[in-house]
Design a protein around this motif. Structure first.
Motif, PDB file in Angstrom:
ATOM      1  N   ILE A 140       4.467 -13.691   2.332  1.00  0.00           N
ATOM      2  CA  ILE A 140       3.223 -12.989   2.665  1.00  0.00           C
ATOM      3  C   ILE A 140       3.129 -12.727   4.157  1.00  0.00           C
ATOM      4  O   ILE A 140       2.711 -11.646   4.595  1.00  0.00           O
ATOM      5  CB  ILE A 140       2.015 -13.805   2.166  1.00  0.00           C
ATOM      6  N   ALA A 141       3.530 -13.702   4.970  1.00  0.00           N
ATOM      7  CA  ALA A 141       3.453 -13.538   6.421  1.00  0.00           C
ATOM      8  C   ALA A 141       4.385 -12.452   6.933  1.00  0.00           C
ATOM      9  O   ALA A 141       4.093 -11.793   7.941  1.00  0.00           O
ATOM     10  CB  ALA A 141       3.774 -14.865   7.110  1.00  0.00           C
ATOM     11  N   ASN A 142       5.497 -12.229   6.220  1.00  0.00           N
ATOM     12  CA  ASN A 142       6.498 -11.268   6.690  1.00  0.00           C
ATOM     13  C   ASN A 142       6.488  -9.954   5.921  1.00  0.00           C
ATOM     14  O   ASN A 142       7.336  -9.093   6.170  1.00  0.00           O
ATOM     15  CB  ASN A 142       7.897 -11.889   6.586  1.00  0.00           C
ATOM     16  N   MET A 143       5.553  -9.782   4.990  1.00  0.00           N
ATOM     17  CA  MET A 143       5.579  -8.587   4.165  1.00  0.00           C
ATOM     18  C   MET A 143       5.320  -7.337   5.005  1.00  0.00           C
ATOM     19  O   MET A 143       4.453  -7.328   5.884  1.00  0.00           O
ATOM     20  CB  MET A 143       4.566  -8.683   3.024  1.00  0.00           C
ATOM     21  N   PRO A 144       6.074  -6.259   4.754  1.00  0.00           N
ATOM     22  CA  PRO A 144       5.860  -5.016   5.498  1.00  0.00           C
ATOM     23  C   PRO A 144       4.717  -4.208   4.904  1.00  0.00           C
ATOM     24  O   PRO A 144       4.425  -4.308   3.709  1.00  0.00           O
ATOM     25  CB  PRO A 144       7.192  -4.287   5.327  1.00  0.00           C
ATOM     26  N   PHE A 145       4.086  -3.390   5.738  1.00  0.00           N
ATOM     27  CA  PHE A 145       2.976  -2.562   5.295  1.00  0.00           C
ATOM     28  C   PHE A 145       3.260  -1.096   5.607  1.00  0.00           C
ATOM     29  O   PHE A 145       3.858  -0.771   6.641  1.00  0.00           O
ATOM     30  CB  PHE A 145       1.669  -2.983   5.983  1.00  0.00           C
ATOM     31  N   SER A 146       2.819  -0.237   4.695  1.00  0.00           N
ATOM     32  CA  SER A 146       2.914   1.200   4.918  1.00  0.00           C
ATOM     33  C   SER A 146       1.908   1.624   5.984  1.00  0.00           C
ATOM     34  O   SER A 146       0.924   0.924   6.245  1.00  0.00           O
ATOM     35  CB  SER A 146       2.631   1.937   3.609  1.00  0.00           C
ATOM     36  N   ASP A 147       2.145   2.758   6.584  1.00  0.00           N
ATOM     37  CA  ASP A 147       1.189   3.308   7.554  1.00  0.00           C
ATOM     38  C   ASP A 147      -0.017   3.941   6.867  1.00  0.00           C
ATOM     39  O   ASP A 147      -1.071   4.091   7.482  1.00  0.00           O
ATOM     40  CB  ASP A 147       1.877   4.356   8.441  1.00  0.00           C
ATOM     41  N   GLU A 196      -5.445  -8.117   2.915  1.00  0.00           N
ATOM     42  CA  GLU A 196      -4.438  -8.189   1.859  1.00  0.00           C
ATOM     43  C   GLU A 196      -3.642  -9.489   1.950  1.00  0.00           C
ATOM     44  O   GLU A 196      -3.339 -10.119   0.925  1.00  0.00           O
ATOM     45  CB  GLU A 196      -3.497  -6.984   1.943  1.00  0.00           C
ATOM     46  N   ARG A 197      -3.307  -9.911   3.151  1.00  0.00           N
ATOM     47  CA  ARG A 197      -2.602 -11.191   3.285  1.00  0.00           C
ATOM     48  C   ARG A 197      -3.481 -12.339   2.765  1.00  0.00           C
ATOM     49  O   ARG A 197      -3.000 -13.230   2.057  1.00  0.00           O
ATOM     50  CB  ARG A 197      -2.229 -11.442   4.754  1.00  0.00           C
ATOM     51  N   GLU A 199     -10.580  -0.586  -3.013  1.00  0.00           N
ATOM     52  CA  GLU A 199      -9.760  -1.323  -2.054  1.00  0.00           C
ATOM     53  C   GLU A 199      -8.320  -0.820  -2.122  1.00  0.00           C
ATOM     54  O   GLU A 199      -7.853  -0.384  -3.182  1.00  0.00           O
ATOM     55  CB  GLU A 199      -9.807  -2.823  -2.347  1.00  0.00           C
ATOM     56  N   PRO A 200      -7.574  -0.896  -1.010  1.00  0.00           N
ATOM     57  CA  PRO A 200      -6.195  -0.378  -1.008  1.00  0.00           C
ATOM     58  C   PRO A 200      -5.288  -1.036  -2.038  1.00  0.00           C
ATOM     59  O   PRO A 200      -4.359  -0.408  -2.540  1.00  0.00           O
ATOM     60  CB  PRO A 200      -5.722  -0.679   0.425  1.00  0.00           C
ATOM     61  N   SER A 201      -5.550  -2.317  -2.362  1.00  0.00           N
ATOM     62  CA  SER A 201      -4.706  -3.028  -3.319  1.00  0.00           C
ATOM     63  C   SER A 201      -5.130  -2.813  -4.763  1.00  0.00           C
ATOM     64  O   SER A 201      -4.472  -3.304  -5.683  1.00  0.00           O
ATOM     65  CB  SER A 201      -4.715  -4.530  -3.010  1.00  0.00           C
ATOM     66  N   ASP A 202      -6.223  -2.091  -4.981  1.00  0.00           N
ATOM     67  CA  ASP A 202      -6.767  -1.875  -6.325  1.00  0.00           C
ATOM     68  C   ASP A 202      -6.039  -0.717  -6.999  1.00  0.00           C
ATOM     69  O   ASP A 202      -6.173   0.438  -6.593  1.00  0.00           O
ATOM     70  CB  ASP A 202      -8.268  -1.585  -6.228  1.00  0.00           C
ATOM     71  N   ASP A 203      -5.275  -1.042  -8.036  1.00  0.00           N
ATOM     72  CA  ASP A 203      -4.532  -0.014  -8.772  1.00  0.00           C
ATOM     73  C   ASP A 203      -5.355   0.644  -9.871  1.00  0.00           C
ATOM     74  O   ASP A 203      -4.893   1.580 -10.513  1.00  0.00           O
ATOM     75  CB  ASP A 203      -3.279  -0.625  -9.410  1.00  0.00           C
ATOM     76  N   PHE A 257       0.815  -1.209   0.000  1.00  0.00           N
ATOM     77  CA  PHE A 257       0.000   0.000   0.000  1.00  0.00           C
ATOM     78  C   PHE A 257       0.854   1.267   0.000  1.00  0.00           C
ATOM     79  O   PHE A 257       0.317   2.375   0.053  1.00  0.00           O
ATOM     80  CB  PHE A 257      -0.956   0.069   1.201  1.00  0.00           C
ATOM     81  N   GLY A 258       2.176   1.154  -0.045  1.00  0.00           N
ATOM     82  CA  GLY A 258       3.045   2.315   0.106  1.00  0.00           C
ATOM     83  C   GLY A 258       3.269   3.085  -1.177  1.00  0.00           C
ATOM     84  O   GLY A 258       2.749   2.747  -2.251  1.00  0.00           O
ATOM     85  N   SER A 259       4.073   4.133  -1.084  1.00  0.00           N
ATOM     86  CA  SER A 259       4.318   5.028  -2.206  1.00  0.00           C
ATOM     87  C   SER A 259       5.175   4.359  -3.264  1.00  0.00           C
ATOM     88  O   SER A 259       6.051   3.545  -2.967  1.00  0.00           O
ATOM     89  CB  SER A 259       4.999   6.307  -1.725  1.00  0.00           C
TER      90      SER A 259
END
Length: 405
Positions: free
Chosen positions: A313-320, A289-290, A344-348, A235-237
């Protein structure tokens, strides 16, 4: 510079002359960068583009069997250039949709490619192809004749090829660390980056030289650009960039709605903002998302692949925050097309806004009404790479009735 909105590009439900004046703010604290605040309310544009032609068909001519189309470009004469990575050919299509010529091909000789992964088409018809196997740029004249090779400007780091954007007025390209990724090689020594610079690549010698146009922001913990696969926090920049007719560049590097405009030797001098705010990332979003990514693992994936994917997937970092902008391209006459995230946040594939470099909001296309163009040309030409249910790729060239004078 005046604006005309006409024909199918007129604002839906509004008179074509309706415009909202931008608010200008000059901030001395930001090195006299001009900040232009654009309206937050969306004004919808009609997506009814005029189709000019389409090429690519199993039942068409032999030259239309493209295999895998990686990139396309348009020149000042309205000719379409198609990079087919399977055949290593560049196919040129005339403004009428007819075959003009093809050049390139696999091999190691002059004008041949080992691994063509990036295409840049200059306005006068010259072409540059980035080859990530021999780490060179292949330069071709407007008639398709091979001119010369220029070796990449390597500085001790892993060679990474991102989207190449031609300088309209010089023998140069632009690229941006972390922007539209093309390929990576593990050769050399990995370099740790502290920013995502927009770079100008000069092609006047045997070896390319680089200088930095602007420094893009690299989020903390986001330096995984060269770890085999370019990654940012979920979800980050993203680093998004485009080039204007005068050689200035536009880029977005943060979760906010901010388009920065920079000139070589001058840096950032203007920032375009819309009153849209990034939303905070919640635990519900993270869990959803996971789950989405776990469901995307193929059922027939080997156990080792599945195990590795689940661990990632379990260790993926997420933006604030959820980054607002997901794609950016610049048009032929200085317009800026930016795509926002969807519901949705993952929808580009959210709405696409059209702005101008001098700070006007022209309107937006609703999510799903059009795709982001893959290339822009003169006279409102835009090109889209499409794929049918059989995996056959087609390039469709359309015309947008948008003029900037």
């Amino acid at each position: 510079m005046g604006l005309q909105l006409r024909g199918t590009h007129a604002l839906a439900g509004a008179a074509p002359v309706l415009m909202t004046a931008p608010v200008l703010m000059t901030a001395a604290a930001l090195n006299a960068q001009e900040i232009i605040r654009l309206p937050a309310e969306d004004r919808w544009l009609s997506p009814d583009f005029e189709e000019v032609y389409r090429v690519g068909s199993l039942s068409g001519e032999d030259w239309e069997l493209f295999g895998y189309i990686y990139e396309v470009g348009l020149d000042g004469a309205g000719q379409l250039y198609i990079l087919n990575v399977q055949s290593s050919l560049i196919t040129v299509v005339g403004p009428d949709g007819g075959f003009r010529r093809a050049f390139g091909g696999p091999g190691e000789g002059p004008g041949e490619f080992r691994s063509p992964m990036a295409l840049a088409v200059f306005r006068d018809g010259r072409v540059v192809v980035g080859d990530d196997r021999d780490l060179t740029y292949h330069l071709f004249r407007a008639n398709g004749e091979f001119e010369r090779r220029v070796r990449w400007a390597l500085q001790g780091d892993w060679p990474v090829l991102t989207a190449l954007m031609p300088h309209p007025e010089a023998d140069a390209l632009f690229s941006a660390v972390g922007s539209q990724f093309r390929s990576i090689s593990s050769m050399g020594e990995r370099k740790t980056h502290t920013s995502r610079p927009v770079e100008r690549i000069m092609l006047t010698g045997e070896v390319a030289t680089k200088d930095t146009v602007a420094e893009g922001w690299l989020p903390e913990g986001g330096e995984s650009l060269y770890a085999g696969v370019p990654q940012v926090k979920a979800f980050g920049s993203r680093m998004l960039a485009g080039v204007f007719p005068d050689g200035s560049v536009a880029f977005s590097d943060s979760t906010a709605y901010a388009i920065r405009i920079a000139r070589p030797e001058a840096g950032v001098w203007r920032i375009l903002r819309r009153g849209l705010q990034p939303i905070p990332v919640t635990n519900r979003m993270i869990n959803a998302e996971r789950d989405r990514q776990r469901r995307a693992i193929p059922d027939r994936a080997p156990p080792s692949y599945r195990e590795s994917a689940l661990e990632t997937i379990a260790n993926m970092p997420f933006s604030d925050e959820v980054a607002i902008l997901r794609a950016l391209r610049t048009g032929w006459d200085g317009d800026i097309w930016v795509q926002r995230h969807g519901e949705e946040p993952s929808d580009d594939q959210g709405p696409i806004d059209v702005l101008t470099m001098d700070g006007r909001y022209l309107g937006s296309y609703r999510a799903g009404s059009i795709e982001m163009p893959d290339a822009f040309g003169p006279g409102g030409l835009v090109a889209f790479i499409e794929e049918d249910e059989m995996g056959v790729q087609t390039v469709v060239v359309k015309r947008v009735a948008l003029e900037i004078n």
